[in-house]
Write a protein that holds these residues in place. Structure first.
Motif, mmCIF file in Angstrom:
data_model
loop_
_atom_site.group_PDB
_atom_site.id
_atom_site.type_symbol
_atom_site.label_atom_id
_atom_site.label_comp_id
_atom_site.label_asym_id
_atom_site.label_seq_id
_atom_site.Cartn_x
_atom_site.Cartn_y
_atom_site.Cartn_z
ATOM 1 N N ASP A 17 -0.716 -0.597 -22.363
ATOM 2 C CA ASP A 17 0.299 0.360 -21.924
ATOM 3 C C ASP A 17 0.299 1.593 -22.822
ATOM 4 N N ALA A 18 0.162 1.392 -24.134
ATOM 5 C CA ALA A 18 0.090 2.525 -25.056
ATOM 6 C C ALA A 18 -1.115 3.402 -24.726
ATOM 7 N N ARG A 19 -2.225 2.763 -24.401
ATOM 8 C CA ARG A 19 -3.418 3.525 -24.040
ATOM 9 C C ARG A 19 -3.205 4.287 -22.741
ATOM 10 N N MET A 20 -2.543 3.671 -21.776
ATOM 11 C CA MET A 20 -2.279 4.337 -20.511
ATOM 12 C C MET A 20 -1.378 5.551 -20.717
ATOM 13 N N CYS A 21 -0.363 5.412 -21.578
ATOM 14 C CA CYS A 21 0.534 6.533 -21.882
ATOM 15 C C CYS A 21 -0.244 7.664 -22.547
ATOM 16 N N ALA A 22 -1.138 7.311 -23.466
ATOM 17 C CA ALA A 22 -1.944 8.318 -24.150
ATOM 18 C C ALA A 22 -2.860 9.033 -23.162
ATOM 19 N N ALA A 23 -3.441 8.282 -22.236
ATOM 20 C CA ALA A 23 -4.345 8.884 -21.251
ATOM 21 C C ALA A 23 -3.595 9.855 -20.351
ATOM 22 N N ARG A 24 -2.418 9.459 -19.917
ATOM 23 C CA ARG A 24 -1.650 10.317 -19.014
ATOM 24 C C ARG A 24 -1.277 11.642 -19.690
ATOM 25 N N ASP A 25 -0.905 11.585 -20.958
ATOM 26 C CA ASP A 25 -0.506 12.799 -21.662
ATOM 27 C C ASP A 25 -1.702 13.630 -22.114
ATOM 28 N N SER A 26 -2.903 13.051 -22.053
ATOM 29 C CA SER A 26 -4.095 13.771 -22.517
ATOM 30 C C SER A 26 -4.879 14.405 -21.371
ATOM 31 N N GLU A 27 -4.516 14.083 -20.134
ATOM 32 C CA GLU A 27 -5.294 14.546 -18.979
ATOM 33 C C GLU A 27 -5.417 16.061 -18.926
ATOM 34 N N ASP A 28 -4.323 16.769 -19.250
ATOM 35 C CA ASP A 28 -4.327 18.225 -19.128
ATOM 36 C C ASP A 28 -5.217 18.898 -20.165
ATOM 37 N N GLU A 29 -5.604 18.161 -21.216
ATOM 38 C CA GLU A 29 -6.416 18.755 -22.275
ATOM 39 C C GLU A 29 -7.914 18.654 -22.004
ATOM 40 N N ILE A 30 -8.295 17.783 -21.087
ATOM 41 C CA ILE A 30 -9.715 17.481 -20.905
ATOM 42 C C ILE A 30 -10.528 18.716 -20.546
ATOM 43 N N GLU A 31 -10.059 19.474 -19.585
ATOM 44 C CA GLU A 31 -10.827 20.633 -19.126
ATOM 45 C C GLU A 31 -11.019 21.647 -20.240
ATOM 46 N N ASP A 32 -9.964 21.894 -21.000
ATOM 47 C CA ASP A 32 -10.073 22.861 -22.096
ATOM 48 C C ASP A 32 -11.046 22.377 -23.163
#
Length: 444
Positions: free
Chosen positions: A347-362
Protein backbone atom coordinates in the motif's frame (compact mmCIF):
# COMPACT_ATOMS: atom_id res chain seq x y z
CA UNK A 1 8.29 -29.36 -0.76
CA UNK A 2 9.43 -32.73 -1.95
CA UNK A 3 12.01 -31.41 -4.42
CA UNK A 4 15.63 -31.00 -3.36
CA UNK A 5 15.61 -27.57 -5.02
CA UNK A 6 12.66 -25.55 -3.69
CA UNK A 7 10.51 -23.51 -6.04
CA UNK A 8 9.23 -20.03 -5.28
CA UNK A 9 5.84 -21.41 -4.20
CA UNK A 10 7.53 -23.46 -1.48
CA UNK A 11 8.14 -20.25 0.48
CA UNK A 12 4.50 -19.17 0.25
CA UNK A 13 2.44 -21.28 2.59
CA UNK A 14 -0.39 -20.32 4.90
CA UNK A 15 -0.33 -16.70 6.04
CA UNK A 16 -0.31 -16.43 9.81
CA UNK A 17 1.47 -18.06 12.73
CA UNK A 18 2.84 -21.56 12.39
CA UNK A 19 0.51 -24.11 13.94
CA UNK A 20 0.30 -27.88 13.95
CA UNK A 21 -1.78 -28.64 10.86
CA UNK A 22 -2.81 -31.62 8.81
CA UNK A 23 -0.48 -31.57 5.81
CA UNK A 24 -3.32 -32.81 3.60
CA UNK A 25 -6.26 -30.56 4.50
CA UNK A 26 -4.41 -27.86 6.52
CA UNK A 27 -6.85 -28.12 9.44
CA UNK A 28 -5.14 -27.05 12.68
CA UNK A 29 -5.50 -28.99 15.89
CA UNK A 30 -3.67 -30.13 19.01
CA UNK A 31 -4.18 -33.87 18.51
CA UNK A 32 -2.76 -34.76 15.13
CA UNK A 33 -0.96 -37.92 14.05
CA UNK A 34 2.74 -37.45 13.30
CA UNK A 35 4.44 -39.18 10.40
CA UNK A 36 6.62 -41.89 11.92
CA UNK A 37 9.01 -41.70 8.99
CA UNK A 38 10.15 -38.08 8.97
CA UNK A 39 8.63 -36.83 12.27
CA UNK A 40 8.13 -33.50 10.52
CA UNK A 41 4.51 -33.48 9.30
CA UNK A 42 1.16 -34.32 10.89
CA UNK A 43 -2.27 -35.53 9.84
CA UNK A 44 -5.75 -35.43 11.26
CA UNK A 45 -6.44 -39.04 10.20
CA UNK A 46 -4.89 -42.14 8.68
CA UNK A 47 -6.96 -41.53 5.58
CA UNK A 48 -5.46 -38.07 5.06
CA UNK A 49 -1.98 -39.45 5.67
CA UNK A 50 -2.54 -42.05 2.96
CA UNK A 51 -4.01 -39.47 0.59
CA UNK A 52 -1.01 -37.17 1.07
CA UNK A 53 1.61 -39.92 0.77
CA UNK A 54 2.26 -39.53 -2.99
CA UNK A 55 3.25 -35.88 -2.38
CA UNK A 56 5.11 -36.57 0.85
CA UNK A 57 6.94 -39.78 -0.05
CA UNK A 58 10.05 -38.18 -1.54
CA UNK A 59 10.51 -35.63 1.25
CA UNK A 60 9.88 -38.27 3.90
CA UNK A 61 12.57 -40.50 2.44
CA UNK A 62 15.10 -37.67 2.22
CA UNK A 63 14.53 -36.61 5.81
CA UNK A 64 14.88 -40.19 7.05
CA UNK A 65 18.14 -40.55 5.12
CA UNK A 66 19.36 -37.23 6.53
CA UNK A 67 18.60 -38.41 10.07
CA UNK A 68 20.44 -41.68 9.43
CA UNK A 69 23.44 -39.82 8.05
CA UNK A 70 23.51 -37.49 11.05
CA UNK A 71 23.32 -40.44 13.46
CA UNK A 72 26.27 -42.07 11.68
CA UNK A 73 28.37 -38.92 11.90
CA UNK A 74 27.40 -38.46 15.54
CA UNK A 75 28.51 -42.02 16.31
CA UNK A 76 31.79 -41.48 14.47
CA UNK A 77 32.66 -38.46 16.59
CA UNK A 78 31.72 -40.08 19.88
CA UNK A 79 33.74 -43.21 19.06
CA UNK A 80 36.69 -41.68 17.20
CA UNK A 81 40.16 -43.15 17.51
CA UNK A 82 42.20 -40.48 19.25
CA UNK A 83 45.35 -39.11 17.63
CA UNK A 84 47.20 -35.79 17.52
CA UNK A 85 44.46 -34.25 15.28
CA UNK A 86 41.37 -36.13 16.49
CA UNK A 87 39.91 -36.19 20.01
CA UNK A 88 38.31 -39.35 21.37
CA UNK A 89 34.96 -37.59 21.78
CA UNK A 90 34.71 -33.98 20.62
CA UNK A 91 31.28 -33.64 22.24
CA UNK A 92 33.04 -33.86 25.61
CA UNK A 93 36.29 -32.05 24.92
CA UNK A 94 35.82 -29.56 22.08
CA UNK A 95 32.37 -27.96 22.41
CA UNK A 96 32.60 -24.52 20.84
CA UNK A 97 35.40 -25.56 18.48
CA UNK A 98 33.51 -27.74 16.01
CA UNK A 99 34.47 -27.09 12.39
CA UNK A 100 37.91 -26.16 13.64
CA UNK A 101 38.67 -29.89 13.59
CA UNK A 102 38.53 -31.89 10.39
CA UNK A 103 36.63 -34.86 11.86
CA UNK A 104 33.66 -32.73 13.02
CA UNK A 105 32.94 -31.09 9.68
CA UNK A 106 31.03 -33.98 8.14
CA UNK A 107 28.86 -34.04 11.25
CA UNK A 108 28.13 -30.30 10.98
CA UNK A 109 27.35 -30.63 7.26
CA UNK A 110 25.02 -33.56 7.94
CA UNK A 111 23.21 -31.64 10.65
CA UNK A 112 22.81 -28.60 8.42
CA UNK A 113 21.51 -30.82 5.61
CA UNK A 114 18.85 -32.23 7.93
CA UNK A 115 17.88 -28.75 9.13
CA UNK A 116 17.45 -27.49 5.57
CA UNK A 117 15.30 -30.48 4.58
CA UNK A 118 13.15 -29.89 7.65
CA UNK A 119 12.69 -26.23 6.74
CA UNK A 120 11.35 -27.23 3.34
CA UNK A 121 8.34 -28.82 5.08
CA UNK A 122 7.35 -25.46 6.61
CA UNK A 123 5.42 -27.00 9.50
CA UNK A 124 5.56 -25.87 13.11
CA UNK A 125 7.32 -29.09 14.07
CA UNK A 126 9.86 -29.00 11.23
CA UNK A 127 10.72 -25.31 11.62
CA UNK A 128 11.03 -25.70 15.40
CA UNK A 129 13.34 -28.68 15.04
CA UNK A 130 15.47 -26.95 12.39
CA UNK A 131 15.79 -23.94 14.68
CA UNK A 132 16.92 -26.12 17.60
CA UNK A 133 19.51 -27.82 15.40
CA UNK A 134 20.91 -24.46 14.32
CA UNK A 135 21.04 -23.04 17.82
CA UNK A 136 22.90 -26.10 19.05
CA UNK A 137 25.29 -25.90 16.11
CA UNK A 138 26.16 -22.37 17.25
CA UNK A 139 26.90 -23.79 20.67
CA UNK A 140 29.18 -26.40 19.14
CA UNK A 141 30.85 -23.92 16.80
CA UNK A 142 30.91 -20.46 18.34
CA UNK A 143 32.59 -18.68 15.45
CA UNK A 144 29.85 -19.88 13.07
CA UNK A 145 31.88 -20.71 9.98
CA UNK A 146 28.69 -21.93 8.26
CA UNK A 147 26.72 -18.67 8.39
CA UNK A 148 23.97 -20.04 10.61
CA UNK A 149 23.48 -16.66 12.25
CA UNK A 150 22.17 -15.36 8.91
CA UNK A 151 19.22 -17.78 9.01
CA UNK A 152 18.31 -17.94 12.70
CA UNK A 153 16.66 -14.49 13.15
CA UNK A 154 14.00 -15.16 10.51
CA UNK A 155 13.26 -18.56 12.06
CA UNK A 156 12.78 -16.87 15.43
CA UNK A 157 10.29 -14.45 13.91
CA UNK A 158 8.38 -17.31 12.28
CA UNK A 159 8.19 -19.00 15.70
CA UNK A 160 7.20 -15.70 17.37
CA UNK A 161 10.38 -15.66 19.44
CA UNK A 162 10.54 -11.91 18.93
CA UNK A 163 12.46 -10.86 22.04
CA UNK A 164 14.93 -13.67 21.41
CA UNK A 165 15.34 -12.46 17.83
CA UNK A 166 16.19 -8.93 18.93
CA UNK A 167 18.64 -10.17 21.56
CA UNK A 168 20.29 -12.49 19.03
CA UNK A 169 20.75 -9.80 16.39
CA UNK A 170 22.01 -7.23 18.87
CA UNK A 171 24.50 -9.67 20.44
CA UNK A 172 26.10 -10.47 17.09
CA UNK A 173 26.20 -6.79 16.16
CA UNK A 174 27.82 -5.67 19.42
CA UNK A 175 29.82 -8.66 20.73
CA UNK A 176 33.08 -7.70 19.06
CA UNK A 177 33.26 -3.88 18.79
CA UNK A 178 37.06 -3.69 18.54
CA UNK A 179 37.73 -6.96 16.71
CA UNK A 180 39.39 -8.58 19.71
CA UNK A 181 36.78 -11.11 20.78
CA UNK A 182 38.53 -14.46 21.24
CA UNK A 183 36.20 -17.00 19.66
CA UNK A 184 38.35 -19.81 21.00
CA UNK A 185 37.97 -18.76 24.64
CA UNK A 186 35.03 -20.70 26.05
CA UNK A 187 35.05 -18.59 29.22
CA UNK A 188 33.88 -15.49 27.35
CA UNK A 189 30.14 -14.76 27.25
CA UNK A 190 28.37 -16.13 24.18
CA UNK A 191 24.83 -15.23 23.08
CA UNK A 192 24.14 -14.13 26.65
CA UNK A 193 22.09 -11.01 25.89
CA UNK A 194 18.53 -11.27 27.22
CA UNK A 195 15.70 -8.75 27.50
CA UNK A 196 17.23 -5.90 25.49
CA UNK A 197 14.92 -2.97 24.74
CA UNK A 198 13.21 -3.77 21.44
CA UNK A 199 11.92 -0.19 21.19
CA UNK A 200 15.32 1.48 21.50
CA UNK A 201 16.84 3.25 18.51
CA UNK A 202 18.73 0.57 16.54
CA UNK A 203 21.97 2.54 16.35
CA UNK A 204 24.04 -0.63 16.57
CA UNK A 205 22.88 -1.55 13.04
CA UNK A 206 22.92 1.96 11.58
CA UNK A 207 26.60 1.73 10.73
CA UNK A 208 28.76 1.39 7.66
CA UNK A 209 28.90 -2.18 6.35
CA UNK A 210 25.90 -3.27 8.41
CA UNK A 211 24.82 -6.90 8.11
CA UNK A 212 22.04 -7.32 5.55
CA UNK A 213 20.29 -10.24 7.26
CA UNK A 214 20.27 -8.44 10.61
CA UNK A 215 18.74 -5.33 9.02
CA UNK A 216 16.07 -7.45 7.34
CA UNK A 217 15.21 -9.22 10.60
CA UNK A 218 14.87 -6.04 12.67
CA UNK A 219 12.92 -4.29 9.92
CA UNK A 220 10.46 -7.18 9.82
CA UNK A 221 10.25 -7.28 13.62
CA UNK A 222 9.39 -3.58 13.77
CA UNK A 223 6.82 -3.95 11.01
CA UNK A 224 5.33 -6.93 12.83
CA UNK A 225 4.84 -4.80 15.95
CA UNK A 226 3.48 -1.90 13.89
CA UNK A 227 0.84 -4.15 12.31
CA UNK A 228 -0.14 -5.36 15.80
CA UNK A 229 -0.71 -1.73 16.81
CA UNK A 230 -2.90 -1.25 13.74
CA UNK A 231 -4.92 -4.30 14.75
CA UNK A 232 -5.34 -2.95 18.26
CA UNK A 233 -6.48 0.45 16.98
CA UNK A 234 -9.03 -1.07 14.60
CA UNK A 235 -10.31 -3.47 17.25
CA UNK A 236 -10.75 -0.63 19.72
CA UNK A 237 -12.65 1.41 17.15
CA UNK A 238 -15.04 -1.47 16.59
CA UNK A 239 -15.38 -2.35 20.27
CA UNK A 240 -16.11 1.29 21.15
CA UNK A 241 -19.49 0.80 19.47
CA UNK A 242 -20.38 -2.06 21.80
CA UNK A 243 -21.09 -2.47 25.49
CA UNK A 244 -18.91 -5.49 26.14
CA UNK A 245 -17.39 -5.98 29.59
CA UNK A 246 -13.79 -4.80 29.95
CA UNK A 247 -12.57 -8.34 30.60
CA UNK A 248 -14.05 -9.55 27.31
CA UNK A 249 -12.65 -6.54 25.44
CA UNK A 250 -9.18 -7.36 26.71
CA UNK A 251 -9.50 -10.97 25.55
CA UNK A 252 -10.55 -9.86 22.07
CA UNK A 253 -7.66 -7.40 21.84
CA UNK A 254 -5.16 -10.06 22.90
CA UNK A 255 -6.60 -12.42 20.29
CA UNK A 256 -5.94 -10.06 17.37
CA UNK A 257 -2.25 -9.40 18.06
CA UNK A 258 0.52 -11.80 17.15
CA UNK A 259 3.81 -10.84 18.78
CA UNK A 260 4.33 -11.80 22.44
CA UNK A 261 5.85 -8.33 22.82
CA UNK A 262 2.52 -6.78 21.86
CA UNK A 263 0.86 -8.01 25.05
CA UNK A 264 2.53 -5.02 26.71
CA UNK A 265 1.26 -2.72 23.98
CA UNK A 266 -2.27 -3.96 24.59
CA UNK A 267 -2.09 -2.52 28.09
CA UNK A 268 -1.03 0.93 26.91
CA UNK A 269 -3.40 3.89 26.91
CA UNK A 270 -4.30 5.39 23.49
CA UNK A 271 -1.84 8.28 23.82
CA UNK A 272 1.03 6.01 24.79
CA UNK A 273 0.17 3.60 22.00
CA UNK A 274 0.34 6.42 19.47
CA UNK A 275 3.76 7.39 20.77
CA UNK A 276 4.98 3.80 20.44
CA UNK A 277 3.59 3.70 16.91
CA UNK A 278 5.51 6.88 16.05
CA UNK A 279 8.70 5.41 17.53
CA UNK A 280 8.35 2.23 15.51
CA UNK A 281 7.74 4.16 12.29
CA UNK A 282 10.87 6.25 12.86
CA UNK A 283 12.89 3.09 13.42
CA UNK A 284 11.40 1.47 10.33
CA UNK A 285 12.42 4.45 8.20
CA UNK A 286 15.97 4.32 9.59
CA UNK A 287 16.25 0.58 9.05
CA UNK A 288 14.69 0.86 5.59
CA UNK A 289 17.20 3.53 4.58
CA UNK A 290 20.07 1.42 5.95
CA UNK A 291 18.72 -1.60 4.09
CA UNK A 292 18.63 0.30 0.80
CA UNK A 293 22.19 1.49 1.35
CA UNK A 294 23.44 -1.99 2.27
CA UNK A 295 21.78 -3.73 -0.67
CA UNK A 296 19.61 -1.60 -2.91
CA UNK A 297 18.15 -4.64 -4.65
CA UNK A 298 16.44 -6.20 -1.64
CA UNK A 299 13.20 -4.21 -1.58
CA UNK A 300 12.68 -4.53 -5.35
CA UNK A 301 12.99 -8.31 -5.12
CA UNK A 302 10.86 -8.53 -1.97
CA UNK A 303 7.90 -7.47 -4.14
CA UNK A 304 8.90 -9.84 -6.95
CA UNK A 305 10.93 -12.60 -5.25
CA UNK A 306 10.52 -15.63 -7.51
CA UNK A 307 13.82 -15.35 -9.39
CA UNK A 308 15.77 -14.82 -6.17
CA UNK A 309 13.98 -17.67 -4.42
CA UNK A 310 14.79 -20.11 -7.22
CA UNK A 311 18.44 -19.12 -7.69
CA UNK A 312 21.36 -21.01 -6.18
CA UNK A 313 24.36 -18.64 -6.19
CA UNK A 314 27.65 -20.23 -5.25
CA UNK A 315 29.12 -17.11 -3.64
CA UNK A 316 28.33 -13.45 -3.09
CA UNK A 317 29.93 -10.11 -2.38
CA UNK A 318 28.60 -7.24 -0.29
CA UNK A 319 25.79 -5.40 -2.02
CA UNK A 320 25.49 -7.93 -4.84
CA UNK A 321 22.44 -9.56 -6.39
CA UNK A 322 23.65 -12.89 -5.00
CA UNK A 323 23.79 -11.51 -1.45
CA UNK A 324 20.22 -10.27 -1.86
CA UNK A 325 19.11 -13.67 -3.17
CA UNK A 326 20.50 -15.46 -0.13
CA UNK A 327 18.83 -12.96 2.20
CA UNK A 328 15.49 -13.31 0.41
CA UNK A 329 15.73 -17.10 0.73
CA UNK A 330 16.54 -16.88 4.43
CA UNK A 331 13.69 -14.49 5.24
CA UNK A 332 10.90 -14.66 2.67
CA UNK A 333 8.85 -17.32 4.45
CA UNK A 334 8.83 -15.05 7.50
CA UNK A 335 7.70 -12.07 5.40
CA UNK A 336 4.99 -14.17 3.76
CA UNK A 337 3.64 -15.63 7.01
CA UNK A 338 3.56 -12.27 8.82
CA UNK A 339 -0.01 -11.24 8.11
CA UNK A 340 -0.47 -7.57 7.19
CA UNK A 341 3.20 -6.69 6.70
CA UNK A 342 3.53 -7.16 2.93
CA UNK A 343 0.09 -5.60 2.46
CA UNK A 344 1.25 -2.51 4.38
CA UNK A 345 4.37 -2.18 2.23
CA UNK A 346 2.43 -2.74 -0.99
CA UNK A 347 0.00 0.00 0.00
CA UNK A 348 2.87 2.39 0.79
CA UNK A 349 4.35 1.62 -2.60
CA UNK A 350 1.01 2.20 -4.31
CA UNK A 351 0.66 5.58 -2.56
CA UNK A 352 4.18 6.52 -3.64
CA UNK A 353 3.46 5.50 -7.24
CA UNK A 354 0.27 7.52 -7.40
CA UNK A 355 1.97 10.68 -6.13
CA UNK A 356 4.96 10.18 -8.44
CA UNK A 357 3.03 9.74 -11.71
CA UNK A 358 3.06 13.45 -12.58
CA UNK A 359 6.86 13.59 -12.32
CA UNK A 360 7.63 10.82 -14.80
CA UNK A 361 7.35 12.85 -17.99
CA UNK A 362 9.51 15.67 -16.67
CA UNK A 363 12.18 13.27 -15.39
CA UNK A 364 12.34 11.34 -18.66
CA UNK A 365 12.82 14.62 -20.52
CA UNK A 366 15.97 15.58 -18.62
CA UNK A 367 19.40 15.17 -20.14
CA UNK A 368 20.56 13.35 -17.00
CA UNK A 369 17.93 10.64 -17.44
CA UNK A 370 18.56 10.24 -21.16
CA UNK A 371 22.29 9.88 -20.69
CA UNK A 372 22.11 7.50 -17.71
CA UNK A 373 19.03 5.36 -18.38
CA UNK A 374 19.21 4.96 -22.12
CA UNK A 375 16.37 4.95 -24.66
CA UNK A 376 14.95 1.61 -23.56
CA UNK A 377 13.85 2.76 -20.11
CA UNK A 378 10.03 2.99 -20.06
CA UNK A 379 7.81 5.26 -17.99
CA UNK A 380 6.32 2.22 -16.28
CA UNK A 381 9.73 0.91 -15.26
CA UNK A 382 10.78 4.31 -13.95
CA UNK A 383 7.59 4.62 -11.91
CA UNK A 384 8.12 1.14 -10.44
CA UNK A 385 11.62 2.12 -9.36
CA UNK A 386 10.50 5.43 -7.89
CA UNK A 387 7.66 3.84 -5.95
CA UNK A 388 10.04 1.38 -4.26
CA UNK A 389 12.68 4.02 -3.55
CA UNK A 390 10.08 6.28 -1.93
CA UNK A 391 8.24 3.59 0.01
CA UNK A 392 9.48 4.64 3.46
CA UNK A 393 8.37 8.22 2.86
CA UNK A 394 4.82 6.98 2.30
CA UNK A 395 4.64 4.69 5.31
CA UNK A 396 2.52 7.34 7.07
CA UNK A 397 -0.11 7.12 4.33
CA UNK A 398 -0.22 3.33 4.49
CA UNK A 399 -0.42 3.39 8.28
CA UNK A 400 -3.38 5.76 8.23
CA UNK A 401 -5.06 3.58 5.62
CA UNK A 402 -4.50 0.46 7.72
CA UNK A 403 -6.49 1.94 10.60
CA UNK A 404 -9.30 3.35 8.43
CA UNK A 405 -12.70 1.68 8.29
CA UNK A 406 -14.55 3.87 5.76
CA UNK A 407 -15.04 3.68 1.97
CA UNK A 408 -12.02 3.22 -0.28
CA UNK A 409 -12.51 6.55 -2.05
CA UNK A 410 -12.18 8.41 1.25
CA UNK A 411 -9.11 6.64 2.55
CA UNK A 412 -6.58 9.02 4.13
CA UNK A 413 -4.11 8.49 1.29
CA UNK A 414 -6.77 9.41 -1.28
CA UNK A 415 -7.53 12.59 0.64
CA UNK A 416 -3.84 13.45 0.94
CA UNK A 417 -3.37 13.00 -2.80
CA UNK A 418 -6.37 15.18 -3.64
CA UNK A 419 -5.17 17.95 -1.34
CA UNK A 420 -1.66 17.69 -2.75
CA UNK A 421 -2.86 17.94 -6.34
CA UNK A 422 -5.16 20.86 -5.48
CA UNK A 423 -2.28 22.70 -3.81
CA UNK A 424 -0.02 21.99 -6.77
CA UNK A 425 -2.62 23.22 -9.26
CA UNK A 426 -3.18 26.36 -7.17
CA UNK A 427 0.55 27.04 -7.05
CA UNK A 428 0.81 26.66 -10.84
CA UNK A 429 -2.08 29.11 -11.33
CA UNK A 430 -0.39 31.63 -9.06
CA UNK A 431 2.86 31.22 -10.99
CA UNK A 432 1.03 31.76 -14.27
CA UNK A 433 -0.64 34.89 -12.87
CA UNK A 434 2.67 36.28 -11.64
CA UNK A 435 4.26 35.56 -15.05
CA UNK A 436 1.35 37.31 -16.78
CA UNK A 437 1.69 40.34 -14.49
CA UNK A 438 5.41 40.53 -15.24
CA UNK A 439 4.72 40.56 -18.97
CA UNK A 440 2.22 43.44 -18.54
CA UNK A 441 4.85 45.55 -16.78
CA UNK A 442 7.49 45.21 -19.53
CA UNK A 443 8.36 48.66 -21.00
CA UNK A 444 9.75 48.99 -24.52
Amino acid sequence: MANSTPSASDYKGIVGPLRHRCSHCQVAGPKLLRCNGCLAVRYCSREHQAAHWPKHKSACSKIKKARTKLAEEDHAIRNATEDFMTPANAFESHVGHFWGMINTRDYMRARMALAMKLLQQATLGSVSEAYEHMRDMLRLNRSDNMGIRDMVPALMLRLDLDQECYDFVKWWATCDPDGRYDWGNMDLPHLDLHGADVFEKPDFLLVKHSDLNSLVALLLLNLKLLVDIHKLKITRKILSRTRLPTELRNKIELAVIRSPLSTKLQKEAPGSLLQTESTLMNHIRLLGAALNETNGQFMFNLFDPDEALCSRPEAYSRGSWEEMAYSIQHSYAAWWEMEGVLDLLKDARMCAARDSEDEIEDIMGTETFRSSAGPNRTAKELLEDMSVNRIWGYLDYATENACYLGPWSERPSEQHTRVSKENWARAEEEDDEEWSDDEDEVVF
